[in-house]
Design an enzyme around this catalytic site. Structure first.
Site, PDB file in Angstrom:
ATOM      1  N   SER A 111       0.776  -1.132  -0.180  1.00 20.41           N
ATOM      2  CA  SER A 111       0.018   0.017   0.115  1.00 20.41           C
ATOM      3  C   SER A 111       0.991   1.372  -0.013  1.00 20.41           C
ATOM      4  O   SER A 111       1.628   1.635  -0.865  1.00 20.41           O
ATOM      5  CB  SER A 111      -1.020  -0.126   1.120  1.00 20.41           C
ATOM      6  N   GLU A 203      -1.770  -2.814  -7.943  1.00 21.66           N
ATOM      7  CA  GLU A 203      -2.995  -3.406  -7.121  1.00 21.66           C
ATOM      8  C   GLU A 203      -3.465  -1.844  -6.669  1.00 21.66           C
ATOM      9  O   GLU A 203      -2.610  -0.926  -6.377  1.00 21.66           O
ATOM     10  CB  GLU A 203      -2.730  -4.267  -6.150  1.00 21.66           C
ATOM     11  N   HIS A 273      -4.952  -5.472  -1.460  1.00 23.11           N
ATOM     12  CA  HIS A 273      -5.905  -5.067  -0.091  1.00 23.11           C
ATOM     13  C   HIS A 273      -6.892  -6.043   0.095  1.00 23.11           C
ATOM     14  O   HIS A 273      -7.884  -5.944   0.667  1.00 23.11           O
ATOM     15  CB  HIS A 273      -6.502  -3.664  -0.375  1.00 23.11           C
TER      16      HIS A 273
END
Length: 300
Positions: A111, A203, A273
């Protein structure tokens, strides 16, 4: 560039947990501590664990100082980021990575930690995209096991079922990437990476579809999609649309952005995630094979 792979961990090694972004309490750290100790590792909590600066785990100065301390400490063999959110970009220019020239060590996270992955890739350092300390209570067993294998240098390869939209082919190259929004935000900075000849992993979470389209076209305009060896797409999780639909889903947006290029593309890899977040050794060579029935990802 030759990418330096840090020494794999041994029982008794010390791992530091630090906040580079959102705050993380000592109480929240307990499951992560238990996991590392079950692997025979010693845990060092950074000084940012327990700090509270609104959303952030301490001031920018405190978070930078904590990460710098762990980078300098010769006893620390790996640094595990506590959680993502936002904030790593605020400290990246205050980080002294020079100790890693003599003693490379693993940096782990995903992230917002993509800022560190990308910057360290430009310095020729391998890192691990995987669960963070915050993730441990909800992490699936495969996600934790894959991180163990990555950290301890055990064989690491994955096979998943193929999905519609994949583009068949085989590729070999250095794996790079992470969170699409973060990579997009780094464009034009010294932390933005060269993707030529590499396998790009992407992602993202909680984005509007038109913004995914904007980001993919900006990566394309910056040359990040043109000369890839392959493209691996993880979770595009909890995407949003407007009251007037954008007209394409995330997979269709990505395929449209790379339609003029000829390399394998694989969707729905369980990293990011979503419920599963399998560890990926960024900055190392992987073999990507996309067939009618399955996708194989094997690390050298």
């Amino acid at each position: 560039m030759n990418y330096r792979i840090p020494p794999y961990l041994q029982p008794g090694d010390k791992v530091a947990i630090v906040c580079t972004a959102r705050k993380f309490s000592v109480e929240e750290a307990q499951p992560a501590i238990a996991l590392l100790e079950s692997w025979g590792l010693q845990v060092v909590l950074g000084q940012t664990i327990g700090l509270d600066n609104f959303q952030l785990g301490g001031t920018d100065a405190a978070r930078a100082a904590d990460l710098n301390q762990q980078l300098r400490d010769p006893e620390i063999k790996a640094i595990w980021c506590a959680r993502g959110g936002y904030g790593t970009v605020r400290i990246i220019d205050a980080i002294d990575f020079s100790p890693l020239e003599q003693q490379p060590k693993w940096l782990i996270g995903f992230s917002d930690v993509t800022t560190l992955h990308s910057h360290m890739h430009n310095l020729g350092l391998a890192t691990i995209h995987g669960i963070m300390a915050f993730s441990v209570p909800s992490a699936m067993e495969e996600s934790k096991t894959s991180l163990y294998h990555a950290l301890f240098g055990q064989p690491l390869s994955y096979s998943i079922e193929a999905v519609n939209g994949n583009r068949k082919g085989s590729a070999s190259g250095v794996l790079v990437g992470g969170n699409l929004s973060i990579l997009y935000s780094l464009l034009g900075s010294e932390s933005s990476m060269d993707t030529k000849g590499k396998i790009l992993f992407l992602e993202d979470l909680d984005e509007y579809l038109y913004h995914v389209d904007r980001m993919m076209h900006n990566l394309k305009r910056n040359g990040m999609l043109k000369d890839l060896a392959g493209l691996l797409i993880g979770g595009m999780t909890d995407m949003h649309d407007n009251s007037i639909p954008f007209g394409y889903n995330a997979q269709e947006i990505i395929l449209d952005a790379v339609k003029e290029y000829n390399y394998p593309v694989a969707f729905c890899f369980p990293a990011g995630h979503g419920a599963s977040n399998w560890a990926l050794k960024l900055g190392t060579i992987v073999e990507l094979e996309v067939t009618d029935n399955q996708v194989n990802v094997a690390f050298s």
